[in-house]
Design a protein around this motif. Structure first.
Motif, short mmCIF file in Angstrom:
data_model
loop_
_atom_site.label_atom_id
_atom_site.label_comp_id
_atom_site.label_asym_id
_atom_site.label_seq_id
_atom_site.Cartn_x
_atom_site.Cartn_y
_atom_site.Cartn_z
N ASP A 141 14.30 -11.87 1.22
CA ASP A 141 12.90 -12.07 1.61
C ASP A 141 12.00 -10.90 1.25
N TYR A 142 12.56 -9.90 0.59
CA TYR A 142 11.82 -8.66 0.35
C TYR A 142 10.73 -8.84 -0.71
N THR A 143 9.48 -8.52 -0.34
CA THR A 143 8.36 -8.65 -1.29
C THR A 143 7.36 -7.50 -1.14
N TRP A 144 7.75 -6.42 -0.52
CA TRP A 144 6.76 -5.38 -0.18
C TRP A 144 7.17 -3.98 -0.64
N THR A 156 8.97 -5.30 -7.27
CA THR A 156 8.37 -5.34 -5.93
C THR A 156 9.03 -6.37 -5.03
N GLY A 157 9.95 -7.18 -5.60
CA GLY A 157 10.59 -8.22 -4.81
C GLY A 157 12.02 -7.88 -4.44
#
Length: 548
Positions: free
Chosen positions: A229-232, A240-241
């Motif tokens: 779920d990483y997008t930050w 960035t994902g």
């Protein structure tokens, strides 16, 4: 954060990368300088998926960022936790979990506007309450915070303005504050998990980072997996994902020959802290690459304990400086792969004083003369005696033998014997008790990774309110005054001058013996691409891909 043991510390990234690796090409990757061996076989095709196996030189103490004192812990924790801001290669501060911030005119209030799309690995939301919980947790005595406590000062409290706005209050202005909160030891943990796990949180960590915790087999390995779920991610990485790979297994292999051999035999894909004697072989290997980042902060330094006689006398400390041949130590043990340190700070950090380079050269005649002046007379066995007492020096170092520090102790034992000092070396796994609790040392070495010269305060300020005394036992009003000025001075040039004055004063008082600047090195298979380094020299794995 000291590599240090407590802060332990402790590796730092350079804007300048030393040319110690013969004929190795320099590549700028991510936000840090990286030395990378030329790929003799051309580019390697990479694809998503797979697990990176990465050998660590020592075991983390905990994966609770607020309680850790070891630099090796940060290498794992940086995969698990994000920070409010990030520090880039030029030292500037950019957004991460905080989208923006404002500072009050008096410099005591920071108001952060936070991202609204971030979730911790346990599914709970990141918000202003989470920031307040984290910062308050660090200063809560029950947390028993280590490096994080030194980094967060002069923080006093936080106020939740709304769900995604938080006001952070300081007791005094701090030019180091934003840089400090960018560090992994002030990474943001899940409040829900921290409350639920309590003392066990360090073995069951939950953050919001690009990887999430899987398990920890004591003294063997730590596994993390991709956070889908990483997008930050911050701007210091390209991706960035979510990570390209499925996960990372950090293998704990203290024995250096075994660790590097495991890369050469393909048992692991990458290994940290390459021994100096292996540099040339790696350089000539068609299958491996060598990555390097110098570390910022305090170099590996021997602190002379002024609480103990005769080392409370400046002439006795100067005798140690003159009798110890640091050049010979660094050349013999590191074979030209480590740079000698000359000051209380590393090159590349604000205010580093180049004028101290090539000072304090070994001079046995001067050392002997100083000890003679102090009334220490050589006995029949060559050890000096005064008033019936032998001249002994308690040298404490940690186990295992990281970065050949135990070997430094052995060499200094021989060097000081030549001037009549009996060095008693104590290699212990319980540094916390021997050094920080009981103060049973005359000479102890430590380093710390940090981005701001204000890091000197924890080591040299008399009244700094830390749980343990400063390592040299220094009490100097002039240094205290300069440290206080440096923490709040806004003019960069004037601030740099203040820290140059501090370094000169530390040298004048013969407080320390700087030894080496640690170059963080990684041996990796040519199939591994995308390892980069942050501003402090810690590895980043957001962009990693594994080829065939």
């Amino acid at each position: 954060m000291t590599d240090t043991q407590r802060n332990h510390t402790h590796h730092r990234l350079w804007l300048t990368v030393s040319g110690l690796l013969i004929a190795i090409s320099l590549v700028v990757s991510g936000c840090g300088g990286v030395v990378e061996k030329s790929n003799a076989q051309g580019s390697v095709a990479t694809a998503n998926g797979g697990t990176l196996t990465y050998a660590l030189a020592t075991s983390p103490d905990t994966l609770d960022p607020h309680r850790s004192g070891l630099a090796v812990s940060v290498r794992v924790m940086r995969t698990l936790y994000d920070s409010l801001v990030v520090q880039t290669a030029d030292g500037s501060i950019k957004p991460w979990l905080a989208e923006s911030w404002t500072v009050s005119k008096d410099g005591k209030k920071y108001t952060f506007k936070l991202r609204k799309d971030v979730k911790f690995h346990d599914g709970t939301p990141f918000n202003a309450e989470a920031v307040k919980f984290n910062f308050d947790r660090v200063i809560d005595p029950a947390t028993k915070a280590a490096n994080a406590l030194a980094l967060i000062r002069p923080y006093t409290s936080s106020k939740v303005i709304d769900e995604y706005t938080v006001q952070v209050n300081l007791s005094t202005p701090s030019e180091a504050f934003l840089g400090n909160i960018s560090q992994a030891m002030l990474g943001i943990v899940s409040p829900t998990a921290a409350k639920q796990e309590g003392e066990q949180f360090g073995k069951k960590p939950v953050g919001s980072g690009p990887y999430q915790y899987v398990d920890w087999k004591d003294n063997t390995s730590i596994a993390v997996k991709k956070n889908p779920d990483y997008t930050w991610a911050p701007e210091t990485v390209k991706n960035t994902g979510a990570p390209h790979i499925d996960g990372i297994t950090f293998s704990i292999i203290p024995e250096e020959a075994t660790r590097i051999g495991s890369v050469q035999s393909k048992q692991v894909l990458a290994a940290e802290t390459v021994p100096p004697q292996n540099i040339l072989a790696l350089k000539n290997s068609p299958d491996l690459q060598l990555l390097q980042a110098n570390t910022l902060g305090l170099p590996y330094t021997l602190f002379i304990n002024e609480r103990h006689a005769p080392w409370d006398n400046v002439k006795a400390r100067q005798a140690l400086q003159s009798a110890i041949d640091v050049n010979a130590i660094v050349k013999t043990l590191y074979l030209g792969t480590y740079e000698r340190a000359w000051s209380a700070l590393t090159p590349g950090i604000l205010g580093y004083d180049e004028s101290l380079e090539n000072t304090n050269q070994p001079d046995l005649t001067h050392a002997n003369n100083l000890l003679d002046e102090l009334g220490w007379v050589k006995g029949q066995d060559g050890i000096r005696v005064k008033d019936g007492q032998r001249l002994t020096l308690k040298y404490v170092d940690g186990s295992p033998n990281r970065e050949k520090r135990n070997d430094i102790a052995a060499m200094i034992q021989q060097q000081l014997k030549a001037v009549g000092i009996d060095v008693q070396v104590n290699i212990t796994k319980d540094i916390a008790t021997v050094v920080y609790q009981n103060g049973e040392y005359d000479l102890y070495g430590n380093s710390q990774v940090n981005s701001d010269p204000n890091a000197l305060s924890a080591f040299y300020h008399t009244a700094e309110p830390y749980a343990r005394p400063t390592l040299p036992g220094l009490s100097d009003p002039q240094i205290d005054q300069w440290l206080e000025q440096g923490a709040v001075e806004k003019d960069k040039d004037q601030r740099a001058n203040i820290y140059r004055n501090i370094q000169q004063r530390i040298n004048e008082l013969a407080v320390i013996i700087p030894v080496y600047i640690f170059p963080y090195t990684v041996a990796a298979s040519q199939t591994v691409q995308g390892i980069s380094f942050d501003y402090l020299g810690y590895p980043l794995f957001n962009d990693v891909r594994i080829g065939g």
